[in-house]
Design a protein around this motif. Sequence first.
Motif, PDB file in Angstrom:
ATOM      1  N   ALA A   1       0.816  -1.351  -0.061  1.00 52.12           N
ATOM      2  CA  ALA A   1       0.125  -0.017  -0.130  1.00 52.12           C
ATOM      3  C   ALA A   1       0.828   1.393   0.003  1.00 52.12           C
ATOM      4  O   ALA A   1       2.074   1.211   0.705  1.00 52.12           O
ATOM      5  N   PHE A   2       0.502   2.228  -0.663  1.00 52.31           N
ATOM      6  CA  PHE A   2       1.023   3.645  -0.759  1.00 52.31           C
ATOM      7  C   PHE A   2       0.058   4.564  -0.377  1.00 52.31           C
ATOM      8  O   PHE A   2      -1.046   4.700  -0.883  1.00 52.31           O
ATOM      9  N   TRP A   3       0.635   5.442   0.504  1.00 47.08           N
ATOM     10  CA  TRP A   3      -0.086   6.738   0.696  1.00 47.08           C
ATOM     11  C   TRP A   3       0.446   7.915  -0.144  1.00 47.08           C
ATOM     12  O   TRP A   3       1.630   8.318   0.110  1.00 47.08           O
ATOM     13  N   LEU A   4      -0.104   8.467  -0.849  1.00 47.91           N
ATOM     14  CA  LEU A   4       0.196   9.527  -1.836  1.00 47.91           C
ATOM     15  C   LEU A   4      -0.545  10.987  -1.336  1.00 47.91           C
ATOM     16  O   LEU A   4      -1.616  11.054  -0.852  1.00 47.91           O
ATOM     17  N   SER A   5       0.330  11.928  -1.897  1.00 47.87           N
ATOM     18  CA  SER A   5      -0.066  13.322  -1.755  1.00 47.87           C
ATOM     19  C   SER A   5       0.324  13.784  -3.108  1.00 47.87           C
ATOM     20  O   SER A   5       1.224  14.026  -3.655  1.00 47.87           O
ATOM     21  N   GLU A   6      -0.849  14.251  -3.826  1.00 49.03           N
ATOM     22  CA  GLU A   6      -0.553  14.890  -5.131  1.00 49.03           C
ATOM     23  C   GLU A   6       0.439  13.921  -6.165  1.00 49.03           C
ATOM     24  O   GLU A   6       1.288  14.348  -6.808  1.00 49.03           O
ATOM     25  N   GLY A   7       0.238  12.604  -5.810  1.00 51.09           N
ATOM     26  CA  GLY A   7       1.238  11.600  -6.626  1.00 51.09           C
ATOM     27  C   GLY A   7       2.332  11.284  -6.133  1.00 51.09           C
ATOM     28  O   GLY A   7       3.194  10.433  -6.719  1.00 51.09           O
ATOM     29  N   ARG A   8       2.914  11.940  -4.937  1.00 49.66           N
ATOM     30  CA  ARG A   8       4.254  11.809  -4.360  1.00 49.66           C
ATOM     31  C   ARG A   8       3.865  10.748  -3.133  1.00 49.66           C
ATOM     32  O   ARG A   8       2.766  10.799  -2.300  1.00 49.66           O
ATOM     33  N   VAL A   9       4.867   9.889  -2.931  1.00 50.85           N
ATOM     34  CA  VAL A   9       4.525   8.837  -1.927  1.00 50.85           C
ATOM     35  C   VAL A   9       5.358   9.477  -0.645  1.00 50.85           C
ATOM     36  O   VAL A   9       6.387   9.655  -0.460  1.00 50.85           O
ATOM     37  N   LEU A  10       4.302   9.222   0.317  1.00 50.35           N
ATOM     38  CA  LEU A  10       4.654   9.844   1.789  1.00 50.35           C
ATOM     39  C   LEU A  10       4.922   8.469   2.508  1.00 50.35           C
ATOM     40  O   LEU A  10       5.883   8.491   3.522  1.00 50.35           O
ATOM     41  N   ALA A  11       4.295   7.443   2.342  1.00 51.28           N
ATOM     42  CA  ALA A  11       4.541   6.165   3.046  1.00 51.28           C
ATOM     43  C   ALA A  11       4.335   4.890   2.396  1.00 51.28           C
ATOM     44  O   ALA A  11       3.443   5.174   1.303  1.00 51.28           O
ATOM     45  N   GLY A  12       4.778   3.736   2.619  1.00 47.90           N
ATOM     46  CA  GLY A  12       4.472   2.446   1.993  1.00 47.90           C
ATOM     47  C   GLY A  12       4.500   1.541   2.888  1.00 47.90           C
ATOM     48  O   GLY A  12       5.391   1.396   3.946  1.00 47.90           O
ATOM     49  N   MET A  13       3.378   0.549   2.768  1.00 52.14           N
ATOM     50  CA  MET A  13       3.517  -0.853   3.780  1.00 52.14           C
ATOM     51  C   MET A  13       3.497  -2.036   2.983  1.00 52.14           C
ATOM     52  O   MET A  13       2.606  -2.253   2.086  1.00 52.14           O
ATOM     53  N   ASN A  14       4.275  -2.975   3.266  1.00 60.39           N
ATOM     54  CA  ASN A  14       4.329  -4.248   2.487  1.00 60.39           C
ATOM     55  C   ASN A  14       3.946  -5.240   3.368  1.00 60.39           C
ATOM     56  O   ASN A  14       4.371  -5.304   4.548  1.00 60.39           O
ATOM     57  N   VAL A  15       2.735  -5.784   2.963  1.00 63.76           N
ATOM     58  CA  VAL A  15       2.252  -6.991   3.828  1.00 63.76           C
ATOM     59  C   VAL A  15       2.518  -8.464   3.246  1.00 63.76           C
ATOM     60  O   VAL A  15       1.893  -8.536   1.987  1.00 63.76           O
ATOM     61  N   ASN A  16       3.282  -9.221   3.874  1.00 64.85           N
ATOM     62  CA  ASN A  16       3.640 -10.484   3.296  1.00 64.85           C
ATOM     63  C   ASN A  16       4.159 -10.443   1.939  1.00 64.85           C
ATOM     64  O   ASN A  16       4.021 -11.373   1.091  1.00 64.85           O
ATOM     65  N   VAL A  17       4.850  -9.222   1.677  1.00 69.26           N
ATOM     66  CA  VAL A  17       5.491  -9.199   0.587  1.00 69.26           C
ATOM     67  C   VAL A  17       6.862  -8.763   0.653  1.00 69.26           C
ATOM     68  O   VAL A  17       7.123  -7.838   1.861  1.00 69.26           O
ATOM     69  N   TRP A  18       8.052  -9.279   0.255  1.00 71.02           N
ATOM     70  CA  TRP A  18       9.367  -8.916   0.860  1.00 71.02           C
ATOM     71  C   TRP A  18      10.411  -8.436   0.081  1.00 71.02           C
ATOM     72  O   TRP A  18      10.066  -8.566  -1.380  1.00 71.02           O
ATOM     73  N   ASP A  19      11.388  -7.821   0.597  1.00 74.83           N
ATOM     74  CA  ASP A  19      12.521  -7.440   0.001  1.00 74.83           C
ATOM     75  C   ASP A  19      12.355  -6.212  -1.049  1.00 74.83           C
ATOM     76  O   ASP A  19      12.413  -6.096  -2.157  1.00 74.83           O
ATOM     77  N   VAL A  20      11.221  -5.491  -0.720  1.00 72.54           N
ATOM     78  CA  VAL A  20      10.799  -4.128  -1.386  1.00 72.54           C
ATOM     79  C   VAL A  20      10.899  -2.763  -0.395  1.00 72.54           C
ATOM     80  O   VAL A  20      10.634  -1.925  -0.770  1.00 72.54           O
ATOM     81  N   THR A  21      11.395  -3.259   0.612  1.00 73.93           N
ATOM     82  CA  THR A  21      11.704  -1.872   1.711  1.00 73.93           C
ATOM     83  C   THR A  21      12.336  -0.887   1.085  1.00 73.93           C
ATOM     84  O   THR A  21      12.336   0.404   1.056  1.00 73.93           O
ATOM     85  N   ASP A  22      13.726  -1.274   0.322  1.00 74.85           N
ATOM     86  CA  ASP A  22      14.521  -0.396  -0.121  1.00 74.85           C
ATOM     87  C   ASP A  22      13.899   0.482  -1.320  1.00 74.85           C
ATOM     88  O   ASP A  22      14.139   1.667  -1.322  1.00 74.85           O
ATOM     89  N   PRO A  23      13.301  -0.015  -2.498  1.00 82.95           N
ATOM     90  CA  PRO A  23      12.521   0.833  -3.209  1.00 82.95           C
ATOM     91  C   PRO A  23      11.538   1.774  -2.892  1.00 82.95           C
ATOM     92  O   PRO A  23      11.288   2.758  -3.356  1.00 82.95           O
ATOM     93  N   ILE A  24      10.759   1.073  -1.732  1.00 81.30           N
ATOM     94  CA  ILE A  24       9.708   2.003  -1.135  1.00 81.30           C
ATOM     95  C   ILE A  24      10.328   3.285  -0.548  1.00 81.30           C
ATOM     96  O   ILE A  24       9.878   4.375  -0.715  1.00 81.30           O
ATOM     97  N   GLN A  25      11.274   3.032  -0.092  1.00 76.10           N
ATOM     98  CA  GLN A  25      12.095   4.128   0.712  1.00 76.10           C
ATOM     99  C   GLN A  25      12.660   5.272  -0.192  1.00 76.10           C
ATOM    100  O   GLN A  25      12.612   6.271  -0.072  1.00 76.10           O
ATOM    101  N   GLN A  26      13.383   4.478  -1.270  1.00 85.10           N
ATOM    102  CA  GLN A  26      13.890   5.332  -2.253  1.00 85.10           C
ATOM    103  C   GLN A  26      12.717   6.256  -2.945  1.00 85.10           C
ATOM    104  O   GLN A  26      12.985   7.304  -3.250  1.00 85.10           O
ATOM    105  N   LEU A  27      11.441   5.841  -3.345  1.00 86.24           N
ATOM    106  CA  LEU A  27      10.394   6.292  -3.607  1.00 86.24           C
ATOM    107  C   LEU A  27      10.070   7.317  -2.882  1.00 86.24           C
ATOM    108  O   LEU A  27       9.814   8.541  -3.073  1.00 86.24           O
ATOM    109  N   ILE A  28       9.885   7.416  -1.545  1.00 92.19           N
ATOM    110  CA  ILE A  28       9.679   8.375  -0.625  1.00 92.19           C
ATOM    111  C   ILE A  28      10.486   9.536  -0.656  1.00 92.19           C
ATOM    112  O   ILE A  28      10.378  10.580  -0.647  1.00 92.19           O
TER     113      ILE A  28
END
Length: 420
Positions: free
Chosen positions: A370-397
């Motif tokens: 899940a991604f929380w967006l503000s005007e298309g920009r990623v403020l936060a991301g939550m991965n549920v039972n999906v792994w090895d995606v923390t780095d790209p999520i944080q890079q998007l933020i």
Amino acid sequence: MVDADQTIVIVGAGLAGAKAAETLRSEGFTGRVILIGDEREHPYERPPLSKGFLIGSAERDSVFVQQTAWYAEHDIELHLGQPVVHLDPAAKTVRLGDGTVLPYDKLLLATGAEPRRLDIPGTELAGVHHLRRLSHAERLKHVLTSLGRENGHIVIAGAGWIGLEVAAAARGYGAEVTIVEPEPTPLYSVLGPELGGVFADLHREHGVRFHFGARLAEISGQDGMVLAARTDDGEEHPAHDVLAAIGAAPRTALAEAAGLTLAERSAGGGIAVDASLRTSDPDIYAAGDVANIEHPLSGGRLRVEHWANALNSGPAAARAMLGRDVSYDRVPYFFSDQYDLGMEFSGHAAPGSYDQVVCRGDVGKREFIAFWLSEGRVLAGMNVNVWDVTDPIQQLIRSGRTLDPDRLSDPTVPLASFLE
């Protein structure tokens, strides 16, 4: 050999304080390092208190930051079981509860937070619990084991992370669980109305009962023991034990009495620090749960109570005290394990700060991001039972890029493609 000409005192022997002491030595500081804690236990990590240690999958010794002998081997002076009762910035001293006065050249406040208390009748009864310290977890583990054997009931006030993790542990032992929560879903202030229902469904499937839209108003008992918990809308729930999981408050009394600047409660409270974790006194720093940071990434003030912040801000403060150039801009991160659900959350999306929640994957199967967006920009991301995606999520933020929500929700589009 220790050079006694320079002394750094750390008030608070939790993860942030212990990691700061460790970093001072690894960065080559040869002066005195004094680590003060009001618990008698050596520094330990808190996540296992509601996770592995509580459910019985981790041993007690696994919670400690370092082996006991490590502190003496690295010339870290420990004062355990001793609260600091006075801080004098003018004299650059701290006074302990036993009257000992210790001087400092630099001081780190890592005093953490304390659980908020229920202000209702009946909290003096045996069987009313909080969960913040190792001793609390040991007691609660024994209670849950007993409740499971006897088909006993625990009522939990609060459907935040601690409340939900304890509920999962309690169900694992076989105890009956009721959670009372004033908001309409669990984790409402973190996940909003969009995704709190995922956790409500998860816990209901495991036998947890929820009472939303209400607060505990009274705990009744007999012969000093808990018998029931009544809510402010008149319902009564049977209970042998009650857990208050209604949040934590930063421990700022020492800083406030010393005249240090505090952050506004509307901004999260705590001790106000700049991006280098320095307080309003140039020789005093703060880290961990108590620090409210002028965060370069968020563009405002941010106080984070999670494990990763203690793990990283303690070392950052240590480097700043040694004169290193520090700008603490870590993306907030935490994790939770409940039953067969594992999740990681990165970023910060306060209520009202986002205008859209986008999910990729299968929310119904609880395998999604899940991604929380503000005007298309990623403020936060939550991965549920999906792994090895923390780095790209944080890079998007960090990138601050404006993204196409439709492409972001498409699991066939690699996350890395948004960073090219």
